[in-house]
Design a protein around this motif. Structure first.
Motif, mmCIF file in Angstrom:
data_model
loop_
_atom_site.group_PDB
_atom_site.id
_atom_site.type_symbol
_atom_site.label_atom_id
_atom_site.label_comp_id
_atom_site.label_asym_id
_atom_site.label_seq_id
_atom_site.Cartn_x
_atom_site.Cartn_y
_atom_site.Cartn_z
ATOM 1 N N VAL A 1 0.064 -4.186 3.247
ATOM 2 C CA VAL A 1 -1.285 -3.887 3.729
ATOM 3 C C VAL A 1 -1.713 -4.931 4.757
ATOM 4 O O VAL A 1 -1.606 -6.139 4.513
ATOM 5 C CB VAL A 1 -2.284 -3.867 2.556
ATOM 6 N N ALA B 1 -6.490 1.074 4.491
ATOM 7 C CA ALA B 1 -5.250 1.279 3.732
ATOM 8 C C ALA B 1 -5.622 1.641 2.307
ATOM 9 O O ALA B 1 -6.807 1.698 1.936
ATOM 10 C CB ALA B 1 -4.379 0.022 3.761
ATOM 11 N N ARG B 2 -4.586 1.887 1.527
ATOM 12 C CA ARG B 2 -4.805 2.158 0.096
ATOM 13 C C ARG B 2 -3.730 1.439 -0.708
ATOM 14 O O ARG B 2 -2.538 1.533 -0.399
ATOM 15 C CB ARG B 2 -4.742 3.657 -0.184
ATOM 16 N N LEU B 3 -4.174 0.673 -1.678
ATOM 17 C CA LEU B 3 -3.237 -0.072 -2.515
ATOM 18 C C LEU B 3 -2.302 0.883 -3.251
ATOM 19 O O LEU B 3 -2.718 1.968 -3.678
ATOM 20 C CB LEU B 3 -3.994 -0.916 -3.538
ATOM 21 N N GLY C 1 0.840 -1.176 0.000
ATOM 22 C CA GLY C 1 0.000 0.000 0.000
ATOM 23 C C GLY C 1 0.882 1.234 0.000
ATOM 24 O O GLY C 1 2.103 1.148 -0.184
#
Length: 241
Positions: free
Chosen positions: A127, A155-157, A122
Motif C-alpha cells: 500500500v 487502497a484497501r488492506l 493491500g
C-alpha cells in the motif's frame, strides 16, 4: 532404573522449554496483537528391537491462544486493529505473512509499513499513501484520502481469515499457512482505524504457570538424584565381597 532416568531427564528438558515459552509470553505482555504460546507434553516410547523399557517426554503440540485482545484508542490515523477474527497481511523476506500488530507508519517513500519496516499488503500489493495526505481507514479496510473536502479511495488492506488450526507461528513471530499457500482476502473481516489491539497474555495465569513449572522441574531433578542414589546402593549390595 534407567527407565526413571530417561523419563525424568527428558521431562526436565521439556519443562525448561515450557518455562522459556512462558517467559517469552510475559516479555510480550505489552506487544501489540501478540498471541500467547502454549506447550503440551506427552510420553513417547522408544521403539527398539530390544525390550521396550524407556520413554521420552516430548512436546505433543505447540499451540497458540487466538483469543482476541482488547482494543485501545491510539489516536494515530495509521494504526489499525482487527475486530474479532482475522489478520493483516504483510510482506516479509520469506513472503506473505499475517499479523495482528496494526501499529503502522509511513516510510520515506510513502509505503505503509509496520514499525519494523515491513510493507503492509493491500488487494494489489504493498500500500502506497500519497504525500501530505489526511487518511481514514474504514471498517472494511478501505484507506481513503481526504483532500479539499473530497474523499478518494487510495487502497484497501488485504484482510484474511484462514482457519486458525492451519496457521503456524514462524521464528519471526508472524503467522503463515502450514501448506505454504496464501490466504485469500476475506471481506467479512473488519478493522478499527486509530486503535491498537493489546496482547492477549494473562499475566496472572502465566505467573502461576511459571511457579508450577519450577516445582515440576525441581521434582524431576529429585527423581534423577534418587535414581542415582538407588543405583549406587544397588551396586554396593550386588558387588561380591
Amino acid at each position: 532404573m534407567d527407565r526413571v532416568l530417561y523419563t525424568a531427564m527428558t521431562g526436565a528438558i521439556s519443562t525448561l522449554g515450557q518455562q522459556a515459552a512462558v517467559a517469552h509470553n510475559l516479555a510480550n505482555v505489552d506487544s501489540t496483537g501478540f498471541r500467547t504460546e502454549m506447550h503440551k507434553t506427552r510420553a513417547v516410547e522408544i521403539q527398539t528391537q530390544a525390550m521396550r523399557s524407556r520413554s521420552f517426554v516430548v512436546d505433543a503440540s505447540i499451540a497458540t491462544d487466538f483469543t482476541p485482545g482488547s482494543l485501545k484508542y491510539s489516536g494515530n490515523p495509521f494504526d489499525v486493529a482487527v475486530k474479532g477474527k482475522g489478520w493483516l497481511a504483510v510482506q516479509t523476506a520469506g513472503g506473505e505473512a499475517y499479523t495482528r500488530d496494526g501499529a503502522l507508519e509511513i516510510s520515506a517513500n510513502g509505503v505503509l509499513q509496520t514499525r519494523t519496516g515491513l510493507p503492509v499488503l493491500g488487494d494489489g500489493g504493498p500500500v502506497t499513501i500519497p504525500p501530505d495526505s489526511v487518511i481514514v481507514i474504514g471498517t472494511d479496510g478501505t484507506i481513503s484520502e481526504i483532500r479539499d473536502g473530497v474523499t478518494n479511495e487510495v487502497a484497501r488492506l488485504k484482510l484474511v481469515n484462514p482457519p486458525e488450526g492451519e496457521l503456524v507461528r514462524g521464528e519471526d513471530g508472524f503467522f503463515r499457512l502450514q501448506n505454504g499457500q496464501l490466504a485469500p482476502a476475506d471481506e467479512a473481516v473488519q478493522v478499527a482505524g486509530g486503535y491498537l489491539e493489546s496482547s492477549n497474555v494473562n499475566v496472572a495465569q502465566q505467573m502461576v504457570q511459571m511457579i508450577s513449572l519450577a516445582r515440576q522441574f525441581d521434582m524431576q531433578m529429585r527423581m534423577i538424584t534418587n535414581a542415582q542414589e538407588n543405583d549406587r546402593t544397588a551396586t554396593q549390595v550386588l558387588t561380591p565381597r
